[in-house]
Write a protein that holds these residues in place. Sequence first.
Motif, PDB file in Angstrom:
ATOM      1  N   LEU A  27      -0.142   2.418   4.490  1.00  0.00           N
ATOM      2  CA  LEU A  27       1.512   2.332   4.258  1.00  0.00           C
ATOM      3  C   LEU A  27       1.965   0.730   4.393  1.00  0.00           C
ATOM      4  O   LEU A  27       2.786   0.316   3.468  1.00  0.00           O
ATOM      5  CB  LEU A  27       2.261   3.095   5.157  1.00  0.00           C
ATOM      6  N   VAL A  28       1.569   0.218   5.318  1.00  0.00           N
ATOM      7  CA  VAL A  28       1.975  -1.342   5.640  1.00  0.00           C
ATOM      8  C   VAL A  28       1.628  -2.286   4.298  1.00  0.00           C
ATOM      9  O   VAL A  28       2.270  -3.186   4.156  1.00  0.00           O
ATOM     10  CB  VAL A  28       1.397  -1.491   7.048  1.00  0.00           C
ATOM     11  N   LEU A  29       0.267  -2.040   3.887  1.00  0.00           N
ATOM     12  CA  LEU A  29      -0.253  -3.065   2.940  1.00  0.00           C
ATOM     13  C   LEU A  29       0.472  -2.791   1.711  1.00  0.00           C
ATOM     14  O   LEU A  29       1.072  -3.903   1.058  1.00  0.00           O
ATOM     15  CB  LEU A  29      -1.531  -2.663   2.498  1.00  0.00           C
ATOM     16  N   MET A  30       1.279  -1.860   1.560  1.00  0.00           N
ATOM     17  CA  MET A  30       2.080  -1.856   0.284  1.00  0.00           C
ATOM     18  C   MET A  30       3.413  -2.452   0.226  1.00  0.00           C
ATOM     19  O   MET A  30       3.823  -3.145  -0.486  1.00  0.00           O
ATOM     20  CB  MET A  30       2.499  -0.307   0.199  1.00  0.00           C
ATOM     21  N   PHE A  31       4.011  -2.642   1.577  1.00  0.00           N
ATOM     22  CA  PHE A  31       5.162  -3.252   1.820  1.00  0.00           C
ATOM     23  C   PHE A  31       5.037  -4.710   2.158  1.00  0.00           C
ATOM     24  O   PHE A  31       5.938  -5.441   3.038  1.00  0.00           O
ATOM     25  CB  PHE A  31       6.101  -2.644   2.829  1.00  0.00           C
ATOM     26  N   ILE A  32       4.177  -5.506   1.666  1.00  0.00           N
ATOM     27  CA  ILE A  32       3.871  -6.987   1.944  1.00  0.00           C
ATOM     28  C   ILE A  32       4.198  -7.656   0.585  1.00  0.00           C
ATOM     29  O   ILE A  32       3.828  -7.289  -0.525  1.00  0.00           O
ATOM     30  CB  ILE A  32       2.542  -7.326   2.365  1.00  0.00           C
ATOM     31  N   ASN A  33       5.110  -8.721   0.639  1.00  0.00           N
ATOM     32  CA  ASN A  33       5.225  -9.429  -0.427  1.00  0.00           C
ATOM     33  C   ASN A  33       4.699 -10.668  -0.592  1.00  0.00           C
ATOM     34  O   ASN A  33       5.155 -11.785   0.257  1.00  0.00           O
ATOM     35  CB  ASN A  33       6.900  -9.691  -0.541  1.00  0.00           C
ATOM     36  N   PRO A  34       3.486 -10.800  -1.219  1.00  0.00           N
ATOM     37  CA  PRO A  34       2.706 -12.228  -1.080  1.00  0.00           C
ATOM     38  C   PRO A  34       3.612 -13.237  -1.617  1.00  0.00           C
ATOM     39  O   PRO A  34       4.070 -12.896  -2.874  1.00  0.00           O
ATOM     40  CB  PRO A  34       1.361 -11.653  -2.012  1.00  0.00           C
ATOM     41  N   ASP A  35       3.405 -14.293  -1.233  1.00  0.00           N
ATOM     42  CA  ASP A  35       4.181 -15.578  -1.695  1.00  0.00           C
ATOM     43  C   ASP A  35       3.337 -16.361  -2.620  1.00  0.00           C
ATOM     44  O   ASP A  35       2.406 -17.111  -2.411  1.00  0.00           O
ATOM     45  CB  ASP A  35       4.497 -16.499  -0.658  1.00  0.00           C
TER      46      ASP A  35
END
Length: 442
Positions: free
Chosen positions: A96-104
Amino acid sequence: MEKGKFQTSRFERLSYGGFFLGQNIIYVIPFQFLAYFYLEYVGLKLEDVTFMLLIAKVWDAVNDPIMGAIVDKCNFKKGKYLPWLKVVTYLLPLSLVLMFINPDTSYTIKLFYAYATYILFDMIYTISDSPLFSLSTVMSSLPYERDILMSYGRFAAAVAAILSAVFMSIKEKADWTLTVVIYYFVAFLFMFPLQFKAKERVEYSRNKDITFREIFKYLFKNKYLLIYYLGYMAIGSTNSLQIMAAIFANSNLGSDTMVTVIMGVSILPIIIIAPFLPKLINKFGKKKITVFCSVATIIMCVIQYAAGYDNLIVFLILSAIRVVFMQTPLMLYGMFTADCIEYGAYINGERTEGIAFSLQTFITKLSAAVCQTLCLALLSVFGYAEQAATQSAKSLHGIWIILSLMPIAGYAIMIIIMGIYKLDEKKVEEMLEHNKRRDGNV
């Protein structure tokens, strides 16, 4: 054993409901907010998000029957279903956490990352769903107690929806990823006890040499399971509230934090009704409840659309009433599946819980994919503009149509389906007793 007696302990039932709560928190957060996160925060294009969610969900849905067949085939020393759940207790919250990361990084890599993490999440979720529902059939042999266990699960789903209602309010004080991490810990804490407290106490006569081909053959012979899930597919594919709530709050009401109020007021009545479901089922039966609530949903959709949303109080009151009727049939689906499993064992002589509950998961995910795709496609038709400060009048009216009227089609189909579905509680109990005698488990 008379109704009201239990084979499971209270803490065992609570841990079962707790796992459902954690699992549903993990399900409802991306279901409600992931499309909004991709569009308004990551900056992905509407057409890319629409296509990604459809492809990922369809691929994931196809995996569900395969997973169900694997569950039916596998027998571990420490249980048939609990070993699967022990693994996902740790992996599912992390996904779940991995989905809500916005890579720069560049747009292309952002899109690729979204695909990879979303597909990973859905595949891990697949591992959790069929074993969790199937577990109820080996925790107790009593139909009434199974309904109780399922109602714990559906009550947990309602609580998860309530908890998700404050997501946007938390996000205002923290960023997206930190907010999801908070939900990660809450979900994990509720999922953790089941692996130590649940017991697989009911042993059924099973054919250990059953082939995958036979498992799928039995699935397609279970006509009532297939009939019911046609109706469930219809209402799941048109149940637009959770997908549209954040977009409606931001565009039509002027603040995305209003989703907290909308979801809180809408889901709170479900918390009140859920504990009474077993008694309502005992008095009226699942089929009659489903038909009544489907008719009431259609009526409330028309009333809500006509009333509009200019008066916020009226809008919230009508939303609360409408959601009660919309969600009650959805709270019964696991109980219908358990009934159909007994029917399948009655006509086939083999218990295939894994494939039956995986069909449930398959339809749940496929209908969610269809619903997301329909909502996003209709937004495009109505001229919705990503990351725009204001939307056009046409777009605002389109959002309102999707939110208020779209469910009518699905519930109308469910009414027709219930006219074909012939299983009731009395017939299921007779089949269960027959299956017990045949297998020597009286």
